[in-house]
Design a protein around this motif. Structure first.
Motif, PDB file in Angstrom:
ATOM      1  N   TYR A 385       0.850  -1.192   0.000  1.00 47.69           N
ATOM      2  CA  TYR A 385       0.000   0.000   0.000  1.00 47.69           C
ATOM      3  C   TYR A 385       0.893   1.252   0.000  1.00 47.69           C
ATOM      4  O   TYR A 385       0.689   2.181  -0.777  1.00 47.69           O
ATOM      5  CB  TYR A 385      -0.914  -0.025   1.240  1.00 47.69           C
ATOM      6  N   PHE A 386       1.941   1.225   0.841  1.00 47.51           N
ATOM      7  CA  PHE A 386       2.845   2.378   0.885  1.00 47.51           C
ATOM      8  C   PHE A 386       3.669   2.471  -0.406  1.00 47.51           C
ATOM      9  O   PHE A 386       3.844   3.548  -0.968  1.00 47.51           O
ATOM     10  CB  PHE A 386       3.769   2.295   2.104  1.00 47.51           C
ATOM     11  N   ALA A 387       4.168   1.320  -0.867  1.00 50.78           N
ATOM     12  CA  ALA A 387       5.004   1.341  -2.079  1.00 50.78           C
ATOM     13  C   ALA A 387       4.226   1.905  -3.261  1.00 50.78           C
ATOM     14  O   ALA A 387       4.779   2.627  -4.098  1.00 50.78           O
ATOM     15  CB  ALA A 387       5.485  -0.074  -2.392  1.00 50.78           C
ATOM     16  N   LEU A 402       9.267  -5.009  -2.486  1.00 50.65           N
ATOM     17  CA  LEU A 402       8.788  -6.368  -2.791  1.00 50.65           C
ATOM     18  C   LEU A 402       9.578  -7.411  -2.020  1.00 50.65           C
ATOM     19  O   LEU A 402       9.028  -8.403  -1.532  1.00 50.65           O
ATOM     20  CB  LEU A 402       8.902  -6.642  -4.292  1.00 50.65           C
ATOM     21  N   ILE A 403      10.894  -7.155  -1.887  1.00 50.48           N
ATOM     22  CA  ILE A 403      11.731  -8.121  -1.159  1.00 50.48           C
ATOM     23  C   ILE A 403      11.188  -8.303   0.259  1.00 50.48           C
ATOM     24  O   ILE A 403      11.123  -9.421   0.774  1.00 50.48           O
ATOM     25  CB  ILE A 403      13.199  -7.613  -1.102  1.00 50.48           C
ATOM     26  N   ILE A 404      10.780  -7.186   0.890  1.00 46.67           N
ATOM     27  CA  ILE A 404      10.295  -7.302   2.271  1.00 46.67           C
ATOM     28  C   ILE A 404       8.855  -7.822   2.303  1.00 46.67           C
ATOM     29  O   ILE A 404       8.491  -8.644   3.142  1.00 46.67           O
ATOM     30  CB  ILE A 404      10.462  -5.972   3.023  1.00 46.67           C
ATOM     31  N   THR A 405       8.047  -7.383   1.355  1.00 46.33           N
ATOM     32  CA  THR A 405       6.682  -7.912   1.298  1.00 46.33           C
ATOM     33  C   THR A 405       6.703  -9.437   1.181  1.00 46.33           C
ATOM     34  O   THR A 405       5.972 -10.146   1.886  1.00 46.33           O
ATOM     35  CB  THR A 405       5.921  -7.311   0.092  1.00 46.33           C
ATOM     36  N   TYR A 406       7.575  -9.949   0.290  1.00 45.91           N
ATOM     37  CA  TYR A 406       7.645 -11.404   0.127  1.00 45.91           C
ATOM     38  C   TYR A 406       8.079 -12.107   1.410  1.00 45.91           C
ATOM     39  O   TYR A 406       7.645 -13.218   1.700  1.00 45.91           O
ATOM     40  CB  TYR A 406       8.583 -11.776  -1.031  1.00 45.91           C
ATOM     41  N   LEU A 407       8.925 -11.439   2.191  1.00 44.32           N
ATOM     42  CA  LEU A 407       9.329 -12.049   3.456  1.00 44.32           C
ATOM     43  C   LEU A 407       8.096 -12.250   4.353  1.00 44.32           C
ATOM     44  O   LEU A 407       7.896 -13.316   4.939  1.00 44.32           O
ATOM     45  CB  LEU A 407      10.372 -11.162   4.163  1.00 44.32           C
ATOM     46  N   PHE A 408       7.243 -11.212   4.425  1.00 39.96           N
ATOM     47  CA  PHE A 408       6.030 -11.343   5.238  1.00 39.96           C
ATOM     48  C   PHE A 408       5.124 -12.460   4.709  1.00 39.96           C
ATOM     49  O   PHE A 408       4.587 -13.256   5.477  1.00 39.96           O
ATOM     50  CB  PHE A 408       5.254 -10.018   5.268  1.00 39.96           C
ATOM     51  N   THR A 409       4.975 -12.509   3.371  1.00 39.80           N
ATOM     52  CA  THR A 409       4.060 -13.540   2.850  1.00 39.80           C
ATOM     53  C   THR A 409       4.558 -14.937   3.230  1.00 39.80           C
ATOM     54  O   THR A 409       3.768 -15.818   3.550  1.00 39.80           O
ATOM     55  CB  THR A 409       3.905 -13.459   1.308  1.00 39.80           C
ATOM     56  N   VAL A 410       5.893 -15.121   3.205  1.00 43.52           N
ATOM     57  CA  VAL A 410       6.424 -16.453   3.509  1.00 43.52           C
ATOM     58  C   VAL A 410       6.347 -16.762   5.009  1.00 43.52           C
ATOM     59  O   VAL A 410       6.030 -17.890   5.404  1.00 43.52           O
ATOM     60  CB  VAL A 410       7.869 -16.601   2.986  1.00 43.52           C
ATOM     61  N   LEU A 411       6.590 -15.761   5.858  1.00 42.39           N
ATOM     62  CA  LEU A 411       6.451 -16.031   7.297  1.00 42.39           C
ATOM     63  C   LEU A 411       5.004 -16.430   7.580  1.00 42.39           C
ATOM     64  O   LEU A 411       4.731 -17.330   8.376  1.00 42.39           O
ATOM     65  CB  LEU A 411       6.869 -14.807   8.114  1.00 42.39           C
ATOM     66  N   MET A 466      -4.370   1.725  -7.366  1.00 36.42           N
ATOM     67  CA  MET A 466      -3.507   0.674  -6.825  1.00 36.42           C
ATOM     68  C   MET A 466      -3.444   0.624  -5.287  1.00 36.42           C
ATOM     69  O   MET A 466      -3.611  -0.445  -4.698  1.00 36.42           O
ATOM     70  CB  MET A 466      -2.106   0.825  -7.420  1.00 36.42           C
ATOM     71  N   PRO A 467      -3.232   1.798  -4.611  1.00 40.71           N
ATOM     72  CA  PRO A 467      -3.162   1.699  -3.149  1.00 40.71           C
ATOM     73  C   PRO A 467      -4.432   1.110  -2.547  1.00 40.71           C
ATOM     74  O   PRO A 467      -4.369   0.274  -1.638  1.00 40.71           O
ATOM     75  CB  PRO A 467      -2.973   3.162  -2.703  1.00 40.71           C
TER      76      PRO A 467
END
Ligand code: GLN
Length: 499
Positions: A385-387, A402-411, A466-467
């Motif tokens: 949303y922020f990006a 995206l790198i950090i968003t993907y980390l959250f999705t995987v956790l 998008m947001p």
């Protein structure tokens, strides 16, 4: 029969299955990494030309394809149980997958491309559920060793996924789309060669057709066959009514995806109601079915967010991120490869945390883990949303978002996906276990379908929206996660002592 074991105590057969599934996932995730990008790329520009479809078409097609892959595991499992046995199903499934990718590798027009996709989906339906069920067969005693076996196998899935997204993504985006598709075919070929070479030695007693048990179940089967036929009749009538009242239009990709959604939701509802009415359940089995229905909804919502890795987040990576590192532009599809990389890195850690907590008697119960998974996913999309605010003002966002968003999705995935699957096998009445594991995959099908349909809105001319689109994912997953946590007491009670 005594089969060779590795020093860690796992049968060597596990590594044959690991290797085969690794190459199958290499081809699946590799191709999927460039699928949406290829469909929306202009017909004759960068990377040798894409299909030039709009997001309104490409999103639902991605959803239809990925949903079919998981939905076809139902007939795939049935065919293995009743006709081929698992091992043959894996072999034929792998060949079909490879042929599908070979078709995709030829630039022969849209219709041929869709046929290629359908063939890959059919092959995957045959291979995917059956390879996992042989993993289960290796550990008839169940328990912790079986869980460890499945964790190793899950690693194979993600090693394949990561390598596939890197290789196919690079070749497809940087060289030529069809070279990428060809690499997916080559990956499946390697998997098949390895499987054939090692099968005789290591898989001999496994994955065979169990004919005796089938005879016994024949009578019960004819009754459920009649019910299934009735269900298909009702479903076809429902779809015809929706088509002729113009609620959906199955001549468009979007309409087909909506029809698929109706089919998935109806099959699942029918299945749960049927088992509740006709399954001769005891009181505790009945309340456990309620829990499984709740978990089904939760997992579908979870995958609907997570699987946007191949749809909206992939489109975002391609169009809206700055991916330059020291003057070199990284392929957009590499970013979603982070999901597999994170699973490899974090699965052992999350597993160790649950073990540590359970030794102290404070391992959170399944509904809490489901709730955590959904809430963590919502944090990931909050970052998006922020990006996306950068995009609204006409700038590009850093790929780090995206790198950090993907980390959250995987956790989130690690809280919900392995836990959910294992609880499905534990909560299901013994006689319905394999069917209910099939329903678990149907949850993945529904989630993938929604993840694709959602991408229809990611139109180039529509970036102002998008947001709020990402915010919708935040709100839905946050509310469902909170509900799971708030309702954990009654859900736990309904689980009837399953831990
Ligand atoms: N990533 C896992 C796999 O490919 C799980 C996917 C799913 O169930 N949606 O097997």
């Amino acid at each position: 029969m005594n089969q060779p074991s590795t020093p860690q105590g796992h049968p060597e057969a596990l590594y044959v299955l690991f290797f085969t599934e690794m190459w199958e996932r290499f081809s699946y995730y590799g191709m999927r990494a460039i699928l949406t990008l290829y469909m929306i790329a202009p017909v004759s520009e960068k990377y040798g030309g894409g299909m030039g479809l709009s997001e309104k078409e490409a999103g639902p097609i991605y959803g239809l394809y990925t949903a079919s892959v998981y939905l076809l595991t139902l007939p795939g499992g049935w065919l293995a149980d009743n006709i081929f046995g698992q091992k043959k199903a894996i072999w034929f499934g792998g060949i079909i997958i490879m042929l599908g990718h070979i078709i995709l590798a030829f630039p022969a027009g849209n219709m041929v491309f869709f046929i290629g996709l359908a063939i890959v989906a059919i092959g995957t339906g045959l291979l995917k559920p059956n390879i996992s069920s042989i993993v289960g067969e290796l550990y008839p005693e169940g328990g912790a060793r079986r869980d460890a076996g499945f964790s190793i196998f899950y690693m194979g899935i993600n090693v394949g996924g990561a390598l596939g997204m890197l290789t196919v993504g690079y070749l497809g985006e940087k060289i030529e789309w069809h070279v990428g598709f060809g690499a997916a075919a080559a990956g499946m070929f390697l998997g098949l060669v390895g499987f054939k070479l090692m099968e005789e030695k290591y898989l001999k007693p496994y994955g065979l057709l169990k004919t005796k048990e089938i005879e016994k179940d024949k009578v019960a089967d004819s009754k459920s066959n009649n019910m299934a036929l009735m269900m298909i009749g009702i479903l076809i009538s429902l779809l015809l009514v929706l088509q002729f009242t113009n609620v959906i239009d199955v001549t468009t990709a979007q309409g087909l995806a909506q029809a698929m959604g109706v089919i998935i939701v109806s099959i699942t509802t029918f299945y749960f109601v049927y088992i509740l009415i006709a399954g001769k359940l005891s009181a505790v089995e009945r309340t456990r079915m309620y829990v499984m229905a709740i978990f089904f909804v939760a997992i579908a919502i979870f995958w609907a967010g997570y699987e946007q890795g191949g749809s909206t987040l992939n489109i975002f990576a391609e169009r809206n991120t700055n991916r330059f590192i020291f003057g070199w532009e990284m392929p957009a599809s590499w970013l979603q490869g982070m999901q597999s990389v994170y699973v490899i890195l974090f699965a052992p850690i999350v597993g160790a945390i649950w073990l540590y907590l359970s030794k102290r008697n404070s391992n959170p119960s399944a509904p809490i883990k489901f709730g955590m998974g959904l809430i963590i996913l919502s944090f990931g999309f909050l970052l998006m949303y922020f990006a996306s605010q950068y995009i609204v003002i006409g700038e590009k966002a850093s790929f780090m978002w995206l790198i950090i968003t993907y980390l959250f999705t995987v956790l989130g995935e690690l809280c919900i996906s392995p836990v959910g699957l294992s609880f499905y096998t534990k909560l299901a009445p013994a006689r319905f276990v394999s069917q209910l594991v099939g329903i678990w995959f149907v949850g993945a099908a529904l989630g993938n379908l929604i993840a694709g349909m959602f991408a229809s809105n990611f139109d180039k001319d529509n970036v102002a929206q998008m947001p709020s689109l990402f915010m919708l994912v935040v709100v839905v997953s946050l509310i469902s996660g909170l509900l799971m946590i708030l309702l954990y007491k009654p859900i736990k009670k309904w689980m009837g002592g399953v831990e």
